[in-house]
Design a protein around this motif. Structure first.
Motif, mmCIF file in Angstrom:
data_model
loop_
_atom_site.group_PDB
_atom_site.id
_atom_site.type_symbol
_atom_site.label_atom_id
_atom_site.label_comp_id
_atom_site.label_asym_id
_atom_site.label_seq_id
_atom_site.Cartn_x
_atom_site.Cartn_y
_atom_site.Cartn_z
ATOM 1 N N ASP A 167 -1.473 5.630 6.327
ATOM 2 C CA ASP A 167 -0.589 5.924 5.200
ATOM 3 C C ASP A 167 -1.370 5.729 3.906
ATOM 4 O O ASP A 167 -1.729 4.604 3.549
ATOM 5 C CB ASP A 167 0.628 4.993 5.243
ATOM 6 C CG ASP A 167 1.684 5.362 4.216
ATOM 7 O OD1 ASP A 167 1.331 5.951 3.174
ATOM 8 O OD2 ASP A 167 2.871 5.054 4.462
ATOM 9 N N PRO A 168 -1.652 6.804 3.172
ATOM 10 C CA PRO A 168 -2.472 6.683 1.963
ATOM 11 C C PRO A 168 -1.833 5.864 0.848
ATOM 12 O O PRO A 168 -2.505 5.522 -0.127
ATOM 13 C CB PRO A 168 -2.664 8.142 1.530
ATOM 14 C CG PRO A 168 -1.515 8.888 2.136
ATOM 15 C CD PRO A 168 -1.230 8.195 3.433
ATOM 16 N N ALA A 169 -0.549 5.534 0.998
ATOM 17 C CA ALA A 169 0.108 4.735 -0.034
ATOM 18 C C ALA A 169 -0.183 3.244 0.123
ATOM 19 O O ALA A 169 0.194 2.448 -0.736
ATOM 20 C CB ALA A 169 1.620 4.972 0.003
ATOM 21 N N TYR A 170 -0.867 2.870 1.228
ATOM 22 C CA TYR A 170 -1.072 1.453 1.520
ATOM 23 C C TYR A 170 -2.544 1.104 1.688
ATOM 24 O O TYR A 170 -3.337 1.909 2.177
ATOM 25 C CB TYR A 170 -0.314 1.057 2.797
ATOM 26 C CG TYR A 170 1.172 0.994 2.572
ATOM 27 C CD1 TYR A 170 1.799 -0.201 2.248
ATOM 28 C CD2 TYR A 170 1.958 2.150 2.636
ATOM 29 C CE1 TYR A 170 3.164 -0.252 2.012
ATOM 30 C CE2 TYR A 170 3.315 2.101 2.390
ATOM 31 C CZ TYR A 170 3.913 0.899 2.078
ATOM 32 O OH TYR A 170 5.249 0.840 1.824
ATOM 33 N N ALA A 171 -2.867 -0.113 1.298
ATOM 34 C CA ALA A 171 -4.172 -0.708 1.576
ATOM 35 C C ALA A 171 -3.925 -1.927 2.452
ATOM 36 O O ALA A 171 -3.274 -2.887 2.024
ATOM 37 C CB ALA A 171 -4.864 -1.110 0.284
ATOM 38 N N VAL A 172 -4.389 -1.864 3.691
ATOM 39 C CA VAL A 172 -4.175 -2.961 4.636
ATOM 40 C C VAL A 172 -5.233 -4.037 4.392
ATOM 41 O O VAL A 172 -6.434 -3.768 4.460
ATOM 42 C CB VAL A 172 -4.236 -2.461 6.092
ATOM 43 C CG1 VAL A 172 -4.034 -3.623 7.059
ATOM 44 C CG2 VAL A 172 -3.178 -1.381 6.322
ATOM 45 N N ILE A 173 -4.770 -5.244 4.112
ATOM 46 C CA ILE A 173 -5.663 -6.356 3.793
ATOM 47 C C ILE A 173 -5.906 -7.198 5.043
ATOM 48 O O ILE A 173 -4.957 -7.576 5.741
ATOM 49 C CB ILE A 173 -5.054 -7.243 2.686
ATOM 50 C CG1 ILE A 173 -4.697 -6.393 1.454
ATOM 51 C CG2 ILE A 173 -6.020 -8.362 2.323
ATOM 52 C CD1 ILE A 173 -5.853 -5.649 0.840
ATOM 53 N N ASP A 174 -7.156 -7.485 5.326
ATOM 54 C CA ASP A 174 -7.514 -8.308 6.483
ATOM 55 C C ASP A 174 -7.122 -9.756 6.214
ATOM 56 O O ASP A 174 -7.515 -10.341 5.201
ATOM 57 C CB ASP A 174 -9.019 -8.207 6.730
ATOM 58 C CG ASP A 174 -9.455 -8.862 8.037
ATOM 59 O OD1 ASP A 174 -8.662 -9.645 8.613
ATOM 60 O OD2 ASP A 174 -10.581 -8.594 8.485
ATOM 61 N N ALA A 175 -6.351 -10.344 7.116
ATOM 62 C CA ALA A 175 -5.909 -11.733 6.942
ATOM 63 C C ALA A 175 -7.084 -12.687 6.826
ATOM 64 O O ALA A 175 -7.002 -13.721 6.151
ATOM 65 C CB ALA A 175 -5.000 -12.142 8.105
ATOM 66 N N ASN A 176 -8.202 -12.348 7.462
ATOM 67 C CA ASN A 176 -9.362 -13.240 7.417
ATOM 68 C C ASN A 176 -9.935 -13.409 6.019
ATOM 69 O O ASN A 176 -10.675 -14.372 5.765
ATOM 70 C CB ASN A 176 -10.458 -12.718 8.352
ATOM 71 C CG ASN A 176 -10.283 -13.252 9.763
ATOM 72 O OD1 ASN A 176 -9.685 -14.302 9.973
ATOM 73 N ND2 ASN A 176 -10.801 -12.515 10.724
#
Length: 285
Positions: free
Chosen positions: A271-280
């Protein structure tokens, strides 16, 4: 087409892309075990409400505070929003004794409520969806040994961690950090969403009402199981994005069962509306 016009289009395109990148909603998907199910009445080491375990949960939550979400979402059905709002209000006012309510050990209260209150957020949003089923209904068919062996391997890994929790040699902080490592949640992802496709020509064993057996094709029995899990994840995804559209947060923290992490990350990465952030980024600081 003139050179000046081409340059203008190029500049506009670059500007548009820059704006699009700036306006992406960040989302951090935090996997959790269902902490109320980890609890064993006769073993205080499994109880997140003891002072020792509360300290560990607080330490874990303090790592996530740094993400500074302006919206927190949890694995509860939207139909439970009013009840969740009422409980969160009491919790924020210091009037809710978690030991006195059903599932007070749940990650909803232990993590989401704690983080929401710390960041002074007005509410916690319910984005779960009905669906899913037990992995054990896939019991037979060609290549079933692959699926069963992988299931045993997962149980072995989880069993070792449960044993460590039960004997007090593993903290809840370290357990939750372990669950959020790619090598951990990807084991579960592979078992639920990849390996079953290799199982064909079988039947489900004792499927529950969440499985519409009228449309199950025995030839693709493993893929049918994957579709049950994925269908629920897409509904959860829908609840996430519709809440975002309505409230317009910049940063979302989703706290959900670890079995959903790999699948939802893949969906949201598309989904180009989102940037998934790595929990680490926060758990390993």
């Amino acid at each position: 087409m003139g050179l000046r016009f081409k340059l203008t289009l190029l500049i506009l395109g670059l500007c548009f892309n820059a704006v699009a990148q700036r306006t992406k909603t960040e989302i951090l998907i935090l996997g959790s075990d269902h902490l109320s199910q980890v609890y064993k009445k006769d073993n205080p080491n499994t109880d997140v409400l003891t002072p020792k375990r509360q300290k560990e949960i607080k330490e874990f939550a303090s790592l996530i505070y740094k993400f500074k979400p302006d919206m927190v979402m949890v694995e509860k059905l939207p139909e439970q929003q009013a009840e969740t709002d009422s409980l969160y209000t009491l919790y924020s006012q210091g009037k809710l004794k978690l030991e006195n309510i059903e599932y007070g050990r749940s990650e909803v209260y232990q993590l989401a409520f704690r983080i929401g209150k710390q960041l002074d957020l007005p509410k916690v949003y319910c984005v779960n969806a009905p669906g899913g089923t037990s992995q054990s209904i896939l019991d037979n068919g060609e290549n079933i040994a692959l699926y069963k062996n992988e299931t045993l391997e997962l149980r072995k890994v989880v069993g070792e961690k449960y044993t460590a929790l039960q004997n007090g040699t593993l903290s809840f902080k370290d357990y939750l950090i372990f669950l959020n490592q790619p090598e951990s949640y990807n084991i579960i992802y592979r078992l639920r969403y990849i390996t079953p496709a290799r199982v064909t020509n079988g039947t489900f064993k004792n499927p529950d009402e969440m499985v519409d057996t009228a449309f199950v094709n025995p030839k693709y029995i493993g893929a049918e199981l994957i579709s049950v899990f994925k269908n629920r994840d897409y509904k959860i995804y829908s609840n996430i994005v519709t809440n975002q559209l309505r409230e317009q947060p910049e940063k979302i923290l989703l706290i959900i069962g670890v079995a959903h992490v790999g699948s939802l990350k893949n969906i949201l990465n598309d989904d180009p509306a989102y940037a998934v952030i790595d929990a680490n980024k926060y758990l390993k600081e």
